[in-house]
Design a protein around this motif. Sequence first.
Motif, PDB file in Angstrom:
ATOM      1  N   GLY A 400      54.651  93.332  23.813  1.00  0.00           N
ATOM      2  CA  GLY A 400      53.658  93.230  24.885  1.00  0.00           C
ATOM      3  C   GLY A 400      53.961  94.184  26.023  1.00  0.00           C
ATOM      4  O   GLY A 400      53.054  94.844  26.559  1.00  0.00           O
ATOM      5  N   ALA A 401      55.244  94.273  26.398  1.00  0.00           N
ATOM      6  CA  ALA A 401      55.641  95.186  27.467  1.00  0.00           C
ATOM      7  C   ALA A 401      55.382  96.630  27.080  1.00  0.00           C
ATOM      8  O   ALA A 401      54.901  97.445  27.892  1.00  0.00           O
ATOM      9  CB  ALA A 401      57.119  94.988  27.798  1.00  0.00           C
ATOM     10  N   LEU A 402      55.665  96.985  25.811  1.00  0.00           N
ATOM     11  CA  LEU A 402      55.440  98.350  25.349  1.00  0.00           C
ATOM     12  C   LEU A 402      53.958  98.706  25.378  1.00  0.00           C
ATOM     13  O   LEU A 402      53.569  99.770  25.883  1.00  0.00           O
ATOM     14  CB  LEU A 402      55.987  98.521  23.933  1.00  0.00           C
ATOM     15  CG  LEU A 402      55.728  99.880  23.264  1.00  0.00           C
ATOM     16  CD1 LEU A 402      56.434 100.996  24.030  1.00  0.00           C
ATOM     17  CD2 LEU A 402      56.169  99.866  21.805  1.00  0.00           C
ATOM     18  N   ILE A 403      53.126  97.820  24.851  1.00  0.00           N
ATOM     19  CA  ILE A 403      51.688  98.097  24.783  1.00  0.00           C
ATOM     20  C   ILE A 403      51.079  98.179  26.180  1.00  0.00           C
ATOM     21  O   ILE A 403      50.274  99.073  26.469  1.00  0.00           O
ATOM     22  CB  ILE A 403      50.989  97.024  23.932  1.00  0.00           C
ATOM     23  CG1 ILE A 403      51.432  97.149  22.463  1.00  0.00           C
ATOM     24  CG2 ILE A 403      49.469  97.157  24.031  1.00  0.00           C
ATOM     25  CD1 ILE A 403      51.012  95.995  21.584  1.00  0.00           C
ATOM     26  N   MET A 404      51.469  97.265  27.061  1.00  0.00           N
ATOM     27  CA  MET A 404      50.942  97.305  28.430  1.00  0.00           C
ATOM     28  C   MET A 404      51.396  98.570  29.157  1.00  0.00           C
ATOM     29  O   MET A 404      50.636  99.170  29.927  1.00  0.00           O
ATOM     30  CB  MET A 404      51.389  96.066  29.202  1.00  0.00           C
ATOM     31  CG  MET A 404      50.781  94.767  28.692  1.00  0.00           C
ATOM     32  SD  MET A 404      48.967  94.792  28.685  1.00  0.00           S
ATOM     33  CE  MET A 404      48.627  94.979  30.443  1.00  0.00           C
ATOM     34  N   ARG A 405      52.629  98.990  28.915  1.00  0.00           N
ATOM     35  CA  ARG A 405      53.129 100.222  29.534  1.00  0.00           C
ATOM     36  C   ARG A 405      52.346 101.428  29.021  1.00  0.00           C
ATOM     37  O   ARG A 405      52.009 102.347  29.792  1.00  0.00           O
ATOM     38  CB  ARG A 405      54.622 100.393  29.226  1.00  0.00           C
ATOM     39  CG  ARG A 405      55.284 101.570  29.941  1.00  0.00           C
ATOM     40  CD  ARG A 405      55.289 101.362  31.439  1.00  0.00           C
ATOM     41  NE  ARG A 405      55.841 102.526  32.140  1.00  0.00           N
ATOM     42  CZ  ARG A 405      55.861 102.641  33.468  1.00  0.00           C
ATOM     43  NH1 ARG A 405      55.379 101.659  34.228  1.00  0.00           N
ATOM     44  NH2 ARG A 405      56.363 103.717  34.033  1.00  0.00           N
TER      45      ARG A 405
END
Length: 483
Positions: A400-405
């Motif tokens: 989730g953090a990767l995709i949002m970034r």
Amino acid sequence: MYNRNTSVWQSVDWYTIGIYVLMVVAGWFTIYGASYEFDSENMFNPSGRMGSQLIWIGTSFLWVFILLMLDKDFFETFSFPIYAVVFLLLAVTIVFAPEIKGSRSWLIVGPIHIQPAEFAKFATALALAKFMHGYNFNLFTFKNFVIVTGLILVPMICILLQKETGSALVYLAFVLVLYREGMSGFILLASVCAVAFFVIVIKCGDEMIDATPVGELIVATLILAITLLLSLLFRRNKTVVKVILCMVVFALLAGFITSLYIPVNYVWVIVGITGAVVCYLIFISLKNLIWSYLLIALFALMSVGFLFSVNYVFDDMLERHQQMRIKVALGLEDDPGGAGYNVNQSKIAIGSGGFTGKGFLNGTQTKLKYVPEQDTDFIFCTVGEEFGFIGSAAVLLLFGALIMRLIFLSERQDTVFGRVYGYSVASIFFFHLAINIGMVLGLTPVIGIPLPFFSYGGSSLWGFTILLFIFLRIDAGRKERYN
């Protein structure tokens, strides 16, 4: 103003690199846990799964260095040549690749096995971004839309010819990119409806009410309801709504009276109403030049056509094992020793992990090799068994953090090329994550796609690394121009 003295190492997004390194390391330990045997050789033995994955990780870090050292305009300049080279590799694979597990997707060069389909993702994303970056590009023109669709479909068809259905379906992720770039919501709506209609027809395929198939009746009613709702939302014309409602009431009344004497298939009643509504919408569209009504009529016609093609596609076009996987996923078949074995064992492994897990290397399902492909497509079950709900949630939060970034970085790009490519990367990661986790949990059919950075495999790791770091190099080039 552009500053030639700005280093790429100062401009690159280190937050994303940190997430990447963390995921690759966590992925290696997960593969180690899935592949470990108590009497096995040294973990660094290159002939074993753990040792060979370490080699792929090392070469991936080399790719990172090479990609970040390239000129900031390299990828935009060579997008189409890269696409052409990968297309040739896909074509060669169809003809010359040996058949492995029912598919022809691997090129073998000495000891190295390469799967070109993994590299076609970033090549397609580059070509799509390059074309949409063209001067005065407009997605709504027929020519541009056909070319964009062709750029996506060409590698997708090549991969289907290799009998790699799962890898081919990943290209549906590009629909999200086109939607971000202004594609009509009708296409996104049509895509969601197609999936829903397919599931309903197959799920309720054997249920009947007198002479009426329940699944087809539900879908036909949904098509009519969506058509009416769209007609109301696009143009708040009370006359149009009243005329359509009168047709609906009259047809249903006629169908009810007829059913008192002979069996009536209400699917055809609803389809007849829809046909009348379509004809009326086309008439007022041409009369008053209201093209939104024509679009709604087209949606209704295509939906009805899709409704009556579902059974043909399922029964005559899908392979027997594909049909069984879909039935197992929908709960229509219980085949714990066949098509449902992988998912059943995966659920047992994840469920046995509980909240905190059994501990690293202490999983029983994975250590006893009950779960097939547990270090590739079903790697997530190892996370669930050994690290429980906490470990599984941590992995999902990382993704989730990767995709949002990636979405954040995409939105701050100053060129269409950078934005389109960035959203392509985010969409591909999201699709892989959603389908792989859904597959492991039995929420989607088993189609065989890896979990990025966690599943074992050099082509997969290389492909995702290159996909990601091309974008980070593009983003760093943006910073170099303005620092």
